[in-house]
Design a protein around this motif. Structure first.
Motif, PDB file in Angstrom:
ATOM      1  N   SER A  84      41.515  35.264  41.674  1.00 48.39           N
ATOM      2  CA  SER A  84      42.289  36.292  40.977  1.00 48.39           C
ATOM      3  C   SER A  84      43.785  35.991  40.970  1.00 48.39           C
ATOM      4  CB  SER A  84      42.042  37.652  41.624  1.00 48.39           C
ATOM      5  OG  SER A  84      40.695  38.036  41.480  1.00 48.39           O
ATOM      6  N   GLY A 108      38.368  34.830  38.268  1.00 48.84           N
ATOM      7  CA  GLY A 108      38.554  36.146  38.878  1.00 48.84           C
ATOM      8  C   GLY A 108      39.277  37.124  37.972  1.00 48.84           C
ATOM      9  N   ASP A 109      39.817  38.189  38.572  1.00 44.31           N
ATOM     10  CA  ASP A 109      40.529  39.225  37.823  1.00 44.31           C
ATOM     11  C   ASP A 109      42.001  38.850  37.637  1.00 44.31           C
ATOM     12  OD1 ASP A 109      38.158  40.682  37.928  1.00 44.31           O
ATOM     13  OD2 ASP A 109      38.756  41.733  39.764  1.00 44.31           O
ATOM     14  N   GLY A 154      36.308  37.612  35.036  1.00 36.25           N
ATOM     15  CA  GLY A 154      36.552  38.944  35.562  1.00 36.25           C
ATOM     16  C   GLY A 154      37.351  39.838  34.629  1.00 36.25           C
TER      17      GLY A 154
END
Length: 299
Positions: A245, A210-211, A190
């Motif tokens: 994330s 994820g981010d 991400g």
């Protein structure tokens, strides 16, 4: 010693097609991908995405457009040729029809450059924000191996998603050999991704990240085991971790298997983790045991 005779003898031996060699060489007689051309492709992408850093600095937008246009045309020409070679690599595709398909795919990749640029600039921001030793964004772009590795990865990942064989692996392995950061192009990563230092990081093919995830040196996101079909061949299935994330993984930790590290978790250094953990977890190693000794005992 007759050196000419020795040379001629070994030329004859090495020119023969062995059964083993024929089993390893791609079946198609089409030209194989060029490593030098692929290096040039990544260099051109850098010139386009980080215009003010890897080429002449041009503040005026019209001049920037001119030079980006030149680089983009060169990129297209190089890319369509290497995509064609990649498509024909060890395949039985029609050699006459492949160049037309490669042109379409090269144009599609160029259409993805704004998205690649966006992702890379988030990576630069994440690296700068997380490292007090960084004095400015330019230092991160010029000097930090993660920017080089992620430029290769972000390009390779798009080519991988487009279904182009071999080229994505060549691109990421070029970065691996230069930076020590090994990211498979199939991994999904991400925004705002950061690797601090980076040496020895391994990210497997089916990882999902994820981010705002941060990794430190020596982290392995790998497979714990492999599945086989009835004939004993390995099956390519999801086998690497999922990092949600805002996860941080400290140095020399290994997370193995299709496990999920919940959002906001922190994995300490030197951890061997083969099970999922819920969001907000903190996984730390046991405290060191201080055992005294005298006269060399215990060494």
């Amino acid at each position: 010693m007759d050196i000419d005779a020795i040379i001629q003898k070994n030329i004859g031996l090495l020119a023969k097609h062995s059964v083993k060699e024929d089993s390893l060489v791609p079946g198609s007689h089409a030209p194989l991908p060029s490593i030098e051309s692929i290096k040039k492709i990544i260099s051109l992408v850098k010139n386009i995405i980080f215009t003010d850093y890897f080429y002449k600095r041009q503040p005026e937008e019209e001049i920037r457009s001119y030079y980006i246009g030149i680089h983009m045309e060169q990129l297209y020409q190089e890319l369509k040729e290497q995509i064609a070679r990649g498509l024909l690599f060890n395949s039985d595709l029609d050699e006459e029809a492949t160049p037309a398909k490669a042109k379409v795919m090269a144009a599609e990749f160029i259409d993805r450059l704004p998205s690649i640029k966006h992702m890379l600039y988030t990576d630069v921001e994440a690296m700068f924000a997380g490292d007090p030793a960084a004095t400015n964004y330019g230092e991160v772009i010029y000097c930090y191996p993660v920017v080089n590795a992620m430029t290769h990865y972000r390009c390779a990942h798009e080519l991988h998603l487009m279904g182009i064989p071999v080229l994505p692996r060549i691109i990421t392995e070029l970065a691996h050999s230069k930076t020590g950061i090994d990211i498979h192009p199939g991994a999904s990563i991400g925004e705002y991704f950061c690797i601090d230092h980076g040496t020895g990081v391994v990210i497997g093919e089916t990882c999902i990240i994820g981010d705002h995830v941060r990794l430190y040196q020596g982290v392995t996101l790998g497979a714990k085991s492999f599945k086989y079909d009835n004939e004993g061949n390995m099956v390519n299935c999801p086998r690497h971790p999922i990092l949600e994330s805002n996860v941080t993984v400290y140095s020399n930790s290994s997370i193995l298997g299709r496990v999920t590290i919940g959002q906001g978790s922190v994995i300490g250094g030197n951890i061997w983790l083969t099970h999922s953990v819920p969001p907000g977890s903190k996984i730390l190693q046991s405290k060191a045991v201080d055992v005294s000794f005298e006269d060399g005992l215990g060494i």
